[in-house]
Structure formats: structure tokens, C-alpha cells
Design an enzyme around this catalytic site. Sequence first.
Site, mmCIF file in Angstrom:
data_model
loop_
_atom_site.group_PDB
_atom_site.id
_atom_site.type_symbol
_atom_site.label_atom_id
_atom_site.label_comp_id
_atom_site.label_asym_id
_atom_site.label_seq_id
_atom_site.Cartn_x
_atom_site.Cartn_y
_atom_site.Cartn_z
ATOM 1 N N ASP A 157 -18.018 5.140 -50.981
ATOM 2 C CA ASP A 157 -18.346 4.674 -49.642
ATOM 3 C C ASP A 157 -17.349 3.580 -49.269
ATOM 4 O O ASP A 157 -17.494 2.434 -49.674
ATOM 5 C CB ASP A 157 -19.783 4.165 -49.570
ATOM 6 C CG ASP A 157 -20.148 3.730 -48.156
ATOM 7 O OD1 ASP A 157 -19.235 3.629 -47.306
ATOM 8 O OD2 ASP A 157 -21.339 3.484 -47.905
ATOM 9 N N LYS B 104 -15.921 1.914 -39.632
ATOM 10 C CA LYS B 104 -15.395 0.594 -39.261
ATOM 11 C C LYS B 104 -13.919 0.637 -38.844
ATOM 12 O O LYS B 104 -13.641 1.010 -37.709
ATOM 13 C CB LYS B 104 -15.711 -0.398 -40.375
ATOM 14 C CG LYS B 104 -17.255 -0.514 -40.514
ATOM 15 C CD LYS B 104 -17.779 -1.659 -41.324
ATOM 16 C CE LYS B 104 -19.283 -1.781 -41.131
ATOM 17 N NZ LYS B 104 -20.116 -1.462 -42.275
ATOM 18 N N TYR C 63 -24.836 -0.870 -49.701
ATOM 19 C CA TYR C 63 -25.446 -0.345 -48.480
ATOM 20 C C TYR C 63 -24.637 0.863 -48.032
ATOM 21 O O TYR C 63 -23.403 0.803 -47.972
ATOM 22 C CB TYR C 63 -25.426 -1.423 -47.386
ATOM 23 C CG TYR C 63 -26.008 -0.980 -46.054
ATOM 24 C CD1 TYR C 63 -27.360 -0.694 -45.928
ATOM 25 C CD2 TYR C 63 -25.197 -0.874 -44.930
ATOM 26 C CE1 TYR C 63 -27.897 -0.304 -44.702
ATOM 27 C CE2 TYR C 63 -25.724 -0.494 -43.704
ATOM 28 C CZ TYR C 63 -27.065 -0.202 -43.590
ATOM 29 O OH TYR C 63 -27.585 0.178 -42.375
#
Length: 428
Positions: free
Chosen positions: A237, A270, A142
Site C-alpha cells: 500500500d 495521493k 491504514y
Amino acid sequence: MSANAKLFERAQHVIPGGVNSPVRAFRAVGGTPRFITRAQGAYLWDADGRRYIDYIGSWGPMILGHGHPAVLEAVQKAATDGFSFGAPTEREIELAEEILKFVPSAEQVRLVSSGTEAAMSAIRLARGATGRPRLIKFEGCYHGHADALLVKAGSGLATFGHPTSAGVPPEVVQHTLVLEYNNLAQLEAAFAEHGSELACVMIEPIAGNMNFVRAAVPFMKRLRELCTQHGALLVFDEVMTGFRVALGSAQSLYAQAIPGFAPDLSVFGKVIGGGMPLAAFAGPRAVMQQLAPLGPVYQAGTLSGNPVATACGLATLKEIQKPGFFDALAARTRSLVDGLLGAAQEAGVPMAGDCEGGMFGFFFGNELPQHYGAVMATDKDRFNRFFHAMLDGGVYLAPALYEAGFVSAAHTAEDIAATVEAARAALR
Ligand SMILES: *Cc1c(COP(=O)(O)O)cnc(C)c1O
């Protein structure tokens, strides 16, 4: 009726599905989502006043636990000085310097407000820098919800994808090729056919959006070689893994295993925001200088580099680079996974698990899956029952079998023991 159920009913009148991000609605596991009223350390409290040991940590950011005093102080001070200026601040430089200190593959970084935005911008940059249209992503990874990434594999090998969301026209994903994670043969075939048109390959090096699946070292090594040979950028990512699996992020682990290894671009989020809306993408100067205002690739944001968010991120990064931080976090996380696997073995329930730094995953199956199809073939029904039994036992796990879990520095040995005890009861 519980306070959570009342709030959920009320929420559904005014918010689609009652939530502002779909997984929060508990659709995968059923039942009523918990409305959280406050958090401290390793714990969350819900609207009914129940306490949970938190293994979601806001889906990764809360690596220090909730309400860490140094972070709280930095945020309060920053808020007093002003929420947002729409003008540059010294703190943005400090955070950029702090991030780059631990990412030797990158020389410059741009701050944005969400992982979605960072991944979307990295792809635009890769396309702009290479002058090529196409990209590869892997099934089960994702990268946020940019249109070009909401895509599943086409019918044939090395064919382009189909949208996975309504509202995304097929033309928008026609340049996105979706491959199976850890499948070398597919990777070779895709490069053989499309190598010269590929702007980039985007990958979660340890995929946390299909629970916890590592890219095998030989797979990563070959991926790096193919990208270099064909002039495509390798985009890591690390929104989830960045500053979470190690201070040097997942790329430092692959650099240890593969001499000279580095991605071309990295995407973070995050942990670098410590729970505030903040993300970033980073890379070599020559590529990053393709961005506006220097170069032709447009990218912008009203709240990018927000002064309160950067204060939160900086204070968080300061704590996690203290000596021994990651060793202690990794040991605690390992003790949780070992405890869960031990409890499963006692109960005669097949379970596999893995972890790195403060991130973990477990599966109801005999071995660790290597790709999305294998993750989804693990025992979903058993996961859902386990999830609810744990929740009833005061342990808050991610409400879907395809999500990773997170341990924070605030989780004590007693919290882990209580979690394993709850697991023992649940597995019985
Ligand atoms: C969470 C996540 C994103 C998206 O970040 P948002 O801040 O939710 O937009 C992108 N990539 C990975 C690997 C993620 O885990």
C-alpha cells in the site's frame, strides 16, 4: 468568536462532527479546526485570514506545493475540455504509462478515485486471483475504510480480528488476521498456521498512518520469502509513500536493500492525483487481467480515470521526475527533521525523528518506535501541547500524533527556519 469557530458551529448542524473525514475535527488534539479558504505554495490561509506553513499538504498529495503553475494550467485546460465523459480517454493511457515507468514490479494499472477504493479492489483481486479468502494486515497500517480492513487483532496469537467500527459484522473481518508491525515471530506463526489460505499480505512499507515507522529490511525480506513460499500475494500500500518517498516509491528502497525484491501488487493514491480524487492499483499482467471485463473479478467506477484528475496527476508526475527533484526535496525534509531534533535537544525534550524523500515523522520519546503500540506509548499530552503551540506560531502540523508529515517542493529554506524557530519557542 473567531470565523473558524463560527464555521465549525455552523458545520456541526449539517455535517456529522462538522467534517467530512474525522481527523479534520481536531478531536485528538482538542480545539477548533481551521477552515481553509485558500492555499499557495507552502502556505494555507484560514477563515480568520491567518497564514500557516503547511506540513499536511492535503495528507500527502501536494508534493509540489499548492497552485503549482504547470499543474494549474493543465487542470484549467482539462476542465475546459470537459469534466467527465464516462468513456475512455488518451490521458488515462498516458497516466498509466507514466506510473508504470517507475514501478518495474507492475505491467498494468487500473485507475480509481480514492485510496480506499484502490486497496479494497486490490484485496478483491488478490482473493480472486488466488482463490483464497484470508489476508494479513498490520496493526497501525491504514488502507482506507473498506469493511474487511476495519479490524483489530483478536485475543490470541494468529487469531482472526474484531471489527473496529460499528456497522461491520464480525463475519466480514473473520478472514483478516492482524499482526504487529515488524514482529517476525508473529509473521512466522501466522504463515505456519494459515499460509495455504492466505490470498495476500497488505502492508504500508513505511507506515505513515502511525506517524512514521519503517518496516525493517530483514522483516520485509522474510515477508517476501513467506509470501512466495505460500503463494500469497504481497500487496504494497503505497497510497502515501508512492512517488513521495522516492520517484520509485518505497518499493525501490527495499529493492536496493534486498536483491530481486518486488511486491506483487501496488496501491497508489495521493501524489499520483496531485490533489484531485485519483488512485490506482497495479501489478503483473497475468494478475491484472483477472479484472473485469477480461476476468471474473468485478471492479468499476463512474468517475474512474476522470479527465480533470488525470490531467492533474500527469502534470504533477511530470514535475517530480525532473532531475534533482527528489534530492532537493529529501534534503529540505531532512533539514526540517534535523532542526526539530536540534531544537528539542536544546530544550532538553526527548524527541526522535525520521524522514524519507518528502515524508517525515517525529515522536516525543527517546527512540523511533517499531510498531503501533510503541507509537501510542509516546507522550501524547506533550504532542498535543506542541501541536497547538506550533499552530499558534503559524505552523500547521497533522492534528494527531499518529500521522506523518509532508514537505513540498515549495517549502523554502526560510520556511524551514521559521518552522524550527517556532518549534524552539514551543518546546521552551
Ligand atoms: C490515505 C491512505 C489510504 C486511503 O486513501 P483515501 O484516498 O483516503 O481513501 C489508504 N492507504 C494509505 C496508506 C493511505 O495513506
